[in-house]
Write an enzyme that holds these catalytic residues in place. Sequence first.
Site, PDB file in Angstrom:
ATOM      1  N   HIS A  23       0.857  -1.193   0.000  1.00 52.91           N
ATOM      2  CA  HIS A  23       0.000   0.000   0.000  1.00 52.91           C
ATOM      3  C   HIS A  23       0.893   1.243   0.000  1.00 52.91           C
ATOM      4  CE1 HIS A  23      -3.822  -2.077   1.802  1.00 52.91           C
ATOM      5  NE2 HIS A  23      -3.768  -2.182   0.500  1.00 52.91           N
ATOM      6  N   HIS A  80     -11.228  -9.057  -6.958  1.00 58.37           N
ATOM      7  CA  HIS A  80     -10.928  -7.788  -6.279  1.00 58.37           C
ATOM      8  C   HIS A  80     -10.119  -6.925  -7.241  1.00 58.37           C
ATOM      9  CE1 HIS A  80      -9.795  -4.988  -3.247  1.00 58.37           C
ATOM     10  NE2 HIS A  80      -8.734  -5.594  -2.776  1.00 58.37           N
ATOM     11  N   GLU A  82      -8.173  -4.283  -6.548  1.00 57.28           N
ATOM     12  CA  GLU A  82      -6.930  -3.639  -6.091  1.00 57.28           C
ATOM     13  C   GLU A  82      -5.774  -4.172  -6.943  1.00 57.28           C
ATOM     14  OE1 GLU A  82      -6.433  -3.700  -1.830  1.00 57.28           O
ATOM     15  OE2 GLU A  82      -5.109  -1.959  -1.889  1.00 57.28           O
ATOM     16  N   ASP A  84      -2.812  -5.141  -6.731  1.00 58.81           N
ATOM     17  CA  ASP A  84      -1.939  -6.290  -6.461  1.00 58.81           C
ATOM     18  C   ASP A  84      -2.544  -7.579  -7.021  1.00 58.81           C
ATOM     19  OD1 ASP A  84      -3.783  -5.618  -4.393  1.00 58.81           O
ATOM     20  OD2 ASP A  84      -2.868  -7.070  -3.048  1.00 58.81           O
ATOM     21  N   HIS A 147     -12.085  -6.281   1.663  1.00 62.54           N
ATOM     22  CA  HIS A 147     -12.037  -5.016   2.377  1.00 62.54           C
ATOM     23  C   HIS A 147     -12.337  -3.815   1.486  1.00 62.54           C
ATOM     24  CE1 HIS A 147      -7.777  -3.771   1.115  1.00 62.54           C
ATOM     25  NE2 HIS A 147      -8.044  -4.865   0.457  1.00 62.54           N
ATOM     26  N   ASP A 166      -8.426 -11.510  -0.563  1.00 65.33           N
ATOM     27  CA  ASP A 166      -7.577 -11.033   0.539  1.00 65.33           C
ATOM     28  C   ASP A 166      -7.883 -11.718   1.874  1.00 65.33           C
ATOM     29  OD1 ASP A 166      -5.936  -9.134  -0.735  1.00 65.33           O
ATOM     30  OD2 ASP A 166      -7.468  -7.594  -0.609  1.00 65.33           O
ATOM     31  N   TYR A 194      -1.843  -8.974   9.388  1.00 65.87           N
ATOM     32  CA  TYR A 194      -2.681  -8.654   8.225  1.00 65.87           C
ATOM     33  C   TYR A 194      -4.088  -8.276   8.693  1.00 65.87           C
ATOM     34  CZ  TYR A 194      -4.378  -9.321   3.410  1.00 65.87           C
ATOM     35  OH  TYR A 194      -4.924  -9.141   2.164  1.00 65.87           O
ATOM     36  N   HIS A 227      -3.080 -13.967  -0.968  1.00 67.47           N
ATOM     37  CA  HIS A 227      -1.728 -13.704  -0.444  1.00 67.47           C
ATOM     38  C   HIS A 227      -1.332 -14.834   0.499  1.00 67.47           C
ATOM     39  CE1 HIS A 227      -1.651  -9.542  -1.836  1.00 67.47           C
ATOM     40  NE2 HIS A 227      -2.798  -9.297  -1.233  1.00 67.47           N
TER      41      HIS A 227
HETATM   42 FE1  FEO Z   1      -6.960  -5.624  -1.263  1.00 71.18          FE
HETATM   43 FE2  FEO Z   1      -4.417  -7.811  -1.773  1.00 71.18          FE
HETATM   44  O1  FEO Z   1      -5.496  -6.361  -2.143  1.00 71.18           O
END
Ligand code: FEO
Length: 399
Positions: A23, A80, A82, A84, A147, A166, A194, A227
């Site tokens: 982030h 998701h 985001e 990543d 999230h 996530d 996390y 992850h």
């Molecule tokens: Fe919310 Fe691993 O990105």
Amino acid sequence: MSFKVNDHVTWVGKIDWELRKFHGEELSAHHGSTYNSYLVRGPEKTVLIDTVWGPFAKEFVKNLKKEIDLKKIDYIVANHAETDHSGALPELLREIPDTPVYCSNAGTKSLRGHYHQDWNFKPVKTGDKIELGGGKELVFVEAKMLHWPDSMFCYLTGDSILFPNDAFGQHYATEYMFNDLVDQNELYAEAIKYYANILTPFSKLVTAKIKEVVGMNLPVEMICPSHGIIWRNDPLQIVNKYLEWADSYQENQVTIIYDTMWDGTRRAAEAIASGIKKSNTETNIKLFNAARSDINDIITEIFKSKAIVVGSPTINKGILHSIASLMEMVKGLGFQNKKAAAFGCYGWSGESVKMINGLLEEAGFELINKDGLRMLWNPDEEAVEKAKTLGHEIGTAIK
Ligand code: FEO
């Protein structure tokens, strides 16, 4: 690199051993991370679930081509938006531009917002599914605000695998890639960090979503997050941990966080610790100089605490920036059911303690002592005794 998760699912992601900040610079990742992408081969249809972070896009697509002819990918799922997880979509969709991209309705907005592309979006809701042939299905479950607004899980029938993106993940690079193979202390240290740093604000939603998914009575053989490791041995252990963590989690711990200019506030911190210890021998007491410690590690310790004690000397009618920065993060995370107290040295104006008290109350902490402890110049013996007395009060309040 790729490896078989089972007969139908192949991991095609990226292990990022170098990652130390996530982030932007906001979140430390002492053990790196992984961006997990999964290729699911059904009897008739093949699906790619999520991709990897943008800097690894070319490498990802090159490796994926070794695993499969890209034209044989029938569907892409973006659980998701985001970057990543979606970062390799532009590179991939340049090669197979018409491939349908399944995501939540909010996902289409986020993906358009990130990449400004009009891909072949297929917005889905909870209960929608993709048929993979032979009765095998990929079922979608929206997970709004877990999230991000667009977050989504999917579940592979037959194999009984949950892909929760996530959720249940960790920033943890490992070549082992399965929960039963890795060091359990490292794994859980990263999993709780996390949760504490990313999911704390959404704890009520975590509980509700887990209850909803458990209520579907689906068997779960494996949990494949986006992850860290894959949970294959007793996969529900992490689901049960999340239920604990989401329920105003506390261990028997007090965390004292301070910054100091000429050691006065540090000496006070240590005197408070000795007072706590005297009144409450069971409690684990941890001290951190905020300017010399990793802020996300401190957040994890706060997450585990019944109470925190926050100290800063007064500077320029305010507080030291390490404490201000920490308190901004604490406010955003919205910890529940925790107590707190403030302390600090001063030379003339002495605003810091009142200011910290205000920040603690704003962040939802219950003050153990409304006044806190202000100490003029460096604490003398009388001030040290007052610090011990405050510690005693804190130790008693959390029994
Ligand atoms: Fe919310 Fe691993 O990105």
